[in-house]
Write an enzyme that holds these catalytic residues in place. Sequence first.
Site, PDB file in Angstrom:
ATOM      1  CE  LYS A 190       0.623  14.837   5.156  1.00 64.71           C
ATOM      2  NZ  LYS A 190       1.364  15.371   6.340  1.00 64.71           N
ATOM      3  CB  SER A 225       4.004  12.652  21.557  1.00 60.95           C
ATOM      4  OG  SER A 225       3.545  13.067  20.121  1.00 60.95           O
ATOM      5  CB  ALA A 246      16.231  12.244   6.970  1.00 60.59           C
ATOM      6  N   GLY A 275      10.774  15.612   9.041  1.00 56.22           N
ATOM      7  CA  GLY A 275      11.749  16.120   8.740  1.00 56.22           C
ATOM      8  C   GLY A 275      11.811  16.219   7.060  1.00 56.22           C
ATOM      9  CG  LEU A 276      12.378  12.439   4.456  1.00 62.51           C
ATOM     10  CD1 LEU A 276      12.091  11.046   3.947  1.00 62.51           C
ATOM     11  CD2 LEU A 276      13.452  13.030   3.433  1.00 62.51           C
ATOM     12  N   GLY A 309      12.076  13.804  16.014  1.00 62.55           N
ATOM     13  CA  GLY A 309      11.493  12.791  16.870  1.00 62.55           C
ATOM     14  C   GLY A 309      10.397  13.456  17.569  1.00 62.55           C
ATOM     15  CG  ASP A 344       1.116  10.259  19.233  1.00 63.06           C
ATOM     16  OD1 ASP A 344       0.608   9.342  18.493  1.00 63.06           O
ATOM     17  OD2 ASP A 344       1.391  11.418  18.895  1.00 63.06           O
ATOM     18  CG  HIS A 359      -3.306   0.370 -20.144  1.00 60.86           C
ATOM     19  ND1 HIS A 359      -2.005   0.450 -19.858  1.00 60.86           N
ATOM     20  CD2 HIS A 359      -3.032   0.865 -21.620  1.00 60.86           C
ATOM     21  CE1 HIS A 359      -1.168   1.143 -20.586  1.00 60.86           C
ATOM     22  NE2 HIS A 359      -1.924   1.106 -21.716  1.00 60.86           N
TER      23      HIS A 359
END
EC number: 1.8.1.4
Length: 499
Positions: free
Chosen positions: A67, A156, A193, A197-198, A288, A331, A467
């Site tokens: 992030k 993991s 992806a 990855g994305l 992964g 995990d 709105h």
Amino acid sequence: MNKQPDSAADNSPHKKVTRKVSVAVIGAGTAGQNAFRQARKLKDDVLIINEGFWITTCIAVGCMPSKLLIAAADRAHDANHSGEFGVHASAQINGKQVMDRVRAERDHFASYVKEQVESWPAETKIAGRAHINKKGLIEVNNELIEADKIIVATGSSTFIPDGWADKLGNTMLTSDTVFELADLPKSLAVIGAGAIGLELAQAFNRLGVDVTLFNRAKRVAGLKDDDINNKAIDCLNRELTMHLGSNITEVGTQADTGDESFRAFINYEDSAGQKQQWKGEYVLVATGRRNNIEELGIENLGVELDDKNRPKQLDKKTGKIGDLEVYIVGDANAHLPLLHVASDEGFSAGSLVCDNKTDAYIRPPATPFSIVFCSPQIVNVGMSLPEIQADSELEHVIGKVSFDNQGRSRVMGVNCGLLHIYGCKKTDRILGASMVGPDAEYIGHILAMAITNDLSIKDMLDTPFYHPTILEGLRTALRDVQRLMEIPYQSHDTQEGNF
């Protein structure tokens, strides 16, 4: 915990138990630390054993550094793509400064966890690799530990296809190593992806790296709703080079030509079956993660694993394995490898292992909820569309809204997206939802809260929607669900400008 008769083979070099404890936690990630803290509230003799770093995967190599990279990338993207607003600028990107900040802020977050671990009494923690022998005793360093109850929270690790590490050598990166780059690379291939990855592919691309994303399936982020998947591909294709439906046949490095920028190569067949080659500086393998269960000896406790190392007889609510006093959480159980799930599972297991069940707080399984922090964001909540379609008892409708012309989205210049809400005709409740679009993380939270608290479509629509906001798109989709509850389902496309 003696699971085998005394005559069973014991490979341990130790002859007798050096320590007995009520609870042993193996692994000190998010799930392990939560389990340890909770168990210590009610038990004095709780032990935690950990190999490697004592901070969480999220902080070290996952959520937080990714992030931080995305935050830098978004600023660069906004600077470089503000011409439509009449604001003309060009981002000057200092790659070393970008990566230095990623590590510095990551280490800042990690410092709080380190302080907490350091505050634990020395006798409650052991640094070393644990192995459970055939008598159910835990071997670690020079100790042989007998535990009444065991919580496995070993986390993991990145999955690397066979042989790729040797073939790619130091041109290969993973999510565990990419944040250690001193500078931004010139070019990068990203394999996979999924969420990792994305996010990383788009972030590096926005920071000026020449990125190419490969994925075997013609899908991104594991999306199971075809319409949402196709829309996500459409939105992402506008800025990211993607070879979906490609089959990688070979990876490797070229002989030293003096140009490091093109040392790695990937041979692949594209979606049309044509042979192609990519050349570049680095290959980021984002195929992964796999749970760290192998070599722990968990099978010596009677725990059976399937062909993907997932424990059988797993109680998804508690992490308990059958009738054993063994809990596999986070995990490590390969159920839902998400931080908030690991946190809840660790908390619950840490409560369950204590004798005082009255005061134990067992958190119910969370509503399935995942976010991919690419732009536009991708969110899945509740049941997936295939799960709903497979249940003959569920008569469902799909409420839709496009964000391509949604008022606030267009104002902000982020108008690419689609939301599907799956509603149950019998109960007037939300079964699940899938979305790609702006503010998806917030819309996802609202939908997850609605499912968790059993709110009806009417309850949701009774809520005010201010709105002009992007969240008004949620109201449009909810209204579409309500409309379809009253008439036979038919294919349609709903789009509301909210002007």
